[in-house]
Design a protein around this motif. Sequence first.
Motif, PDB file in Angstrom:
ATOM      1  N   PHE A   1       3.791   9.274  -8.363  1.00  0.00           N
ATOM      2  CA  PHE A   1       4.348   8.870  -7.079  1.00  0.00           C
ATOM      3  C   PHE A   1       3.275   8.905  -6.016  1.00  0.00           C
ATOM      4  CE2 PHE A   1       4.828  13.428  -7.264  1.00  0.00           C
ATOM      5  CZ  PHE A   1       4.633  13.882  -5.969  1.00  0.00           C
ATOM      6  N   THR A   2       3.545   8.205  -4.914  1.00  0.00           N
ATOM      7  CA  THR A   2       2.649   8.197  -3.764  1.00  0.00           C
ATOM      8  C   THR A   2       3.476   7.988  -2.503  1.00  0.00           C
ATOM      9  OG1 THR A   2       0.610   7.261  -2.852  1.00  0.00           O
ATOM     10  CG2 THR A   2       2.167   5.711  -3.819  1.00  0.00           C
ATOM     11  N   PHE A   3       2.845   8.198  -1.360  1.00  0.00           N
ATOM     12  CA  PHE A   3       3.503   8.047  -0.069  1.00  0.00           C
ATOM     13  C   PHE A   3       2.715   7.101   0.830  1.00  0.00           C
ATOM     14  CE2 PHE A   3       5.306  12.054  -1.384  1.00  0.00           C
ATOM     15  CZ  PHE A   3       6.582  12.055  -0.847  1.00  0.00           C
ATOM     16  N   ILE A   4       3.458   6.393   1.672  1.00  0.00           N
ATOM     17  CA  ILE A   4       2.908   5.647   2.798  1.00  0.00           C
ATOM     18  C   ILE A   4       3.723   6.047   4.021  1.00  0.00           C
ATOM     19  CG2 ILE A   4       2.202   3.697   1.342  1.00  0.00           C
ATOM     20  CD1 ILE A   4       4.587   2.115   2.642  1.00  0.00           C
ATOM     21  N   SER A   5       3.395   5.476   5.172  1.00  0.00           N
ATOM     22  CA  SER A   5       4.193   5.677   6.380  1.00  0.00           C
ATOM     23  C   SER A   5       4.618   4.325   6.916  1.00  0.00           C
ATOM     24  CB  SER A   5       3.372   6.392   7.461  1.00  0.00           C
ATOM     25  OG  SER A   5       3.054   7.699   7.045  1.00  0.00           O
ATOM     26  N   ASP A   6       5.840   4.258   7.440  1.00  0.00           N
ATOM     27  CA  ASP A   6       6.277   3.025   8.089  1.00  0.00           C
ATOM     28  C   ASP A   6       5.612   2.955   9.464  1.00  0.00           C
ATOM     29  OD1 ASP A   6       7.840   4.435   9.992  1.00  0.00           O
ATOM     30  OD2 ASP A   6       9.661   3.333   9.537  1.00  0.00           O
ATOM     31  N   PRO A   7       5.839   1.894  10.246  1.00  0.00           N
ATOM     32  CA  PRO A   7       5.157   1.770  11.546  1.00  0.00           C
ATOM     33  C   PRO A   7       5.398   2.925  12.515  1.00  0.00           C
ATOM     34  CG  PRO A   7       6.007  -0.352  10.898  1.00  0.00           C
ATOM     35  CD  PRO A   7       6.550   0.654   9.902  1.00  0.00           C
ATOM     36  N   ASP A   8       6.482   3.685  12.322  1.00  0.00           N
ATOM     37  CA  ASP A   8       6.759   4.829  13.193  1.00  0.00           C
ATOM     38  C   ASP A   8       6.419   6.164  12.549  1.00  0.00           C
ATOM     39  OD1 ASP A   8       7.842   3.725  15.690  1.00  0.00           O
ATOM     40  OD2 ASP A   8       9.346   2.861  14.354  1.00  0.00           O
ATOM     41  N   GLY A   9       5.727   6.131  11.414  1.00  0.00           N
ATOM     42  CA  GLY A   9       5.317   7.371  10.762  1.00  0.00           C
ATOM     43  C   GLY A   9       6.341   7.965   9.820  1.00  0.00           C
ATOM     44  N   LEU A  10       7.452   7.276   9.572  1.00  0.00           N
ATOM     45  CA  LEU A  10       8.450   7.783   8.626  1.00  0.00           C
ATOM     46  C   LEU A  10       7.852   7.762   7.230  1.00  0.00           C
ATOM     47  CD1 LEU A  10      11.386   8.643   7.987  1.00  0.00           C
ATOM     48  CD2 LEU A  10      11.901   6.227   7.671  1.00  0.00           C
ATOM     49  N   PRO A  11       7.813   8.892   6.537  1.00  0.00           N
ATOM     50  CA  PRO A  11       7.240   8.905   5.190  1.00  0.00           C
ATOM     51  C   PRO A  11       8.105   8.115   4.200  1.00  0.00           C
ATOM     52  CG  PRO A  11       7.410  11.133   6.100  1.00  0.00           C
ATOM     53  CD  PRO A  11       8.192  10.221   6.995  1.00  0.00           C
ATOM     54  N   ILE A  12       7.444   7.275   3.423  1.00  0.00           N
ATOM     55  CA  ILE A  12       8.105   6.484   2.374  1.00  0.00           C
ATOM     56  C   ILE A  12       7.411   6.795   1.065  1.00  0.00           C
ATOM     57  CG2 ILE A  12       8.553   4.157   1.508  1.00  0.00           C
ATOM     58  CD1 ILE A  12       8.710   3.246   4.433  1.00  0.00           C
TER      59      ILE A  12
END
Length: 129
Positions: A113-124
Amino acid sequence: MLNINKIHHVAIICSDYEVSKQFYTQIMGFTILAEYYRKERDSYKLDLAVNENYAIELFSFPFPPTRISRPEAAGLRHLAFEVNDIDTTLEWLNKNQISAEPVRIDQFTGKRFTFISDPDGLPIEFYEK
């Protein structure tokens, strides 16, 4: 006992509607089911589907307060989406200039698994099937 069938949807309030709309439709690939402008609230509501299943409500409001999302703040921790292949997902993210955290291995399932952030910093999170 409650008879809950499944999670119906997740609601997200964004700070820049057009930027978030582009992110969730063009980068994440969600399909727009409906888009509403609520004049009395100066607010947009965008209904999005994941694989034809209603999943996300994206809202805009004038001047929403920022919410702490990291590190380990109380409340929603992250959104997680299952993907077939982490490497293919990373290729797509890189192609679209979205940086991802280094791939990790779930210590209990052995899945990547890995994580990114949406434009407002919400972890995805992207979790390999």
